[in-house]
Design an enzyme around this catalytic site. Structure first.
Site, PDB file in Angstrom:
ATOM      1  N   SER A 182      40.857  37.188  34.385  1.00  0.00           N
ATOM      2  CA  SER A 182      41.847  38.102  34.954  1.00  0.00           C
ATOM      3  C   SER A 182      43.231  37.952  34.358  1.00  0.00           C
ATOM      4  O   SER A 182      44.012  38.895  34.387  1.00  0.00           O
ATOM      5  CB  SER A 182      41.924  37.905  36.473  1.00  0.00           C
ATOM      6  N   HIS A 210      36.661  42.069  37.154  1.00  0.00           N
ATOM      7  CA  HIS A 210      37.364  42.912  36.184  1.00  0.00           C
ATOM      8  C   HIS A 210      36.422  43.503  35.140  1.00  0.00           C
ATOM      9  O   HIS A 210      36.877  43.997  34.108  1.00  0.00           O
ATOM     10  CB  HIS A 210      38.475  42.104  35.512  1.00  0.00           C
ATOM     11  N   LYS A 241      39.025  46.710  42.123  1.00  0.00           N
ATOM     12  CA  LYS A 241      39.640  46.927  40.812  1.00  0.00           C
ATOM     13  C   LYS A 241      39.267  48.327  40.315  1.00  0.00           C
ATOM     14  O   LYS A 241      39.783  49.311  40.817  1.00  0.00           O
ATOM     15  CB  LYS A 241      39.219  45.827  39.831  1.00  0.00           C
TER      16      LYS A 241
END
Length: 388
Positions: A182, A210, A241
């Site tokens: 991240s 992610h 996300k």
């Protein structure tokens, strides 16, 4: 109490001195990366809403419909009264996308990792974790009471040596890592990692918060290394996300999921995710599967930025610009804000000492002209690198 306030004030002063004090700043988020802060319109390059789905009409309509149909909350733990029918639909969709038998939804990514790891590992077991793993992975590992062994970031030779030296010390073993890191934006080397885990009878777990929606054709890091899915038996991720909403999940074989329904304390003793969040995630997955061109744009935009600044080609929509010292990173963030760009300075302990940085994230709907102007500011006024 005076002593409590004195303690808090002293700690705050220490954080201020080190440039590590955090504050919450009111910020309104809008369409296409637009935001408002302190009465000013700015363009956000620090948001994890990679596909801009939090603002997508289809996603918002699905959330609104679920809100009207089911209400604002689930009422209790899913094992008591909270298992709304939408949960089963979303879990089936996630399992299909991730190439797994089953899935389980948690209230957040942090709740997922702190529930999954202690449910599967305990005293007498051993966990091998990448040193840059997300904080919730480390928290879950420590909560498990298993022995925790840290390997150098993405260093497969180091992991190999640690497995050879220590795997026999634990009855069960887990190798755990971010799928996409991240703060650095790089991918875990899953081909090598899966081979090592299999050779040492260690379970492999990835935190793909992610990755889903932007890597591997939108299916995540397990699909980023070729036509075949990597053998990752524990694929954890989030809905907050690229999916644009909120929540966490694990995709795994059915017996693992069934065990967690009884053992994962963060599931058993937490109220279920609101129905509107579940419905929003389902609608977002519809968009991800229907619009492959949207999926590729965040990495394409990050690539444009890196090319214009003179940075290495990115592996994900996350691009770190390492500054070093905390105060310099804060000053760089303020410079960009003055120019109309919202880019957060990331400081220790979130990142290692001496690596304070600007963490830039790229979204599908960022304007190429805005990316070019941001690149020139970073190149000419922050890192002061000659134009390529």
């Amino acid at each position: 109490m005076p002593s409590l306030n004195e303690f808090a004030s002293r700690k705050l002063a220490e954080l201020e001195t080190r440039g590590q004090r955090r504050e919450l700043v009111d910020t309104g988020r809008g369409m296409a990366g637009r935001a408002t802060r302190d009465g000013r319109d700015v363009i956000s390059f620090c948001c994890n809403d990679y596909l801009n789905l939090s603002q997508h009409p289809q996603v918002k309509a699905a959330a609104a419909e679920a809100l009207q149909t089911y209400g604002a909350g689930t009422g209790a733990s899913r094992l008591v009264t909270g298992n709304n029918p939408l949960f089963a639909e979303l879990e089936a969709r996630l399992a299909r996308i991730k190439g797994a038998e089953a899935a389980l939804i948690f209230g957040s990514g942090y709740l997922a990792n702190t529930g999954i790891i202690p449910s599967l590992l305990g005293e007498g077991d051993i966990i091998f974790a990448d040193e840059l793993s997300h904080a919730c992975i480390i928290s879950g590992a420590r909560m498990s009471r298993a022995r925790v062994v840290i390997f150098r970031h993405n260093d497969m030779a180091h992991l190999r040596s640690l497995l050879a030296a220590h795997r026999a010390d634990g009855a069960n073993a887990l190798v755990v890592t971010d799928g996409v890191f991240s703060m650095d934006g790089d991918l875990a080397p899953l081909p090598e990692m899966t081979a090592l885990a299999e050779a040492h009878d260690a379970w492999l777990m990835t935190d793909d918060a992610h990755g889903l929606g932007v890597i591997g054709g939108g299916r995540g890091s397990s699909f980023a290394f070729g036509p075949q899915k990597m053998n990752v038996p524990l694929q954890m991720g989030t809905l907050s996300k690229a999916v644009g909403g909120y929540g966490g999940y694990l995709c795994a074989d059915q017996p693992v999921i069934d065990l967690l329904k009884s053992r994962a304390r963060t599931l058993v003793y937490s109220t279920g995710l609101p129905p509107a969040s579940v419905a929003a995630a389902l609608a977002a997955l519809d968009v991800i599967e229907a619009e492959p061109e949207r999926v590729v744009r965040p990495v394409a935009n990050a690539t444009q930025f890196c090319r214009e600044v003179g940075l290495p080609t990115p592996e994900s929509p996350i691009v770190p610009v390492i500054i070093g010292e905390e105060t310099r990173a804060l000053n760089a963030s303020r410079l960009l804000l003055d120019e109309g760009y919202l880019v957060t300075a990331i400081r220790p302990p979130t990142v290692p000492p001496g690596t304070a940085r600007l963490r830039l994230t790229f979204m599908a709907e960022h304007d190429p002209a805005d990316i070019t102007r941001l690149a020139s500011l970073v190149r000419d006024r922050i890192i002061k690198r000659p134009a390529a």
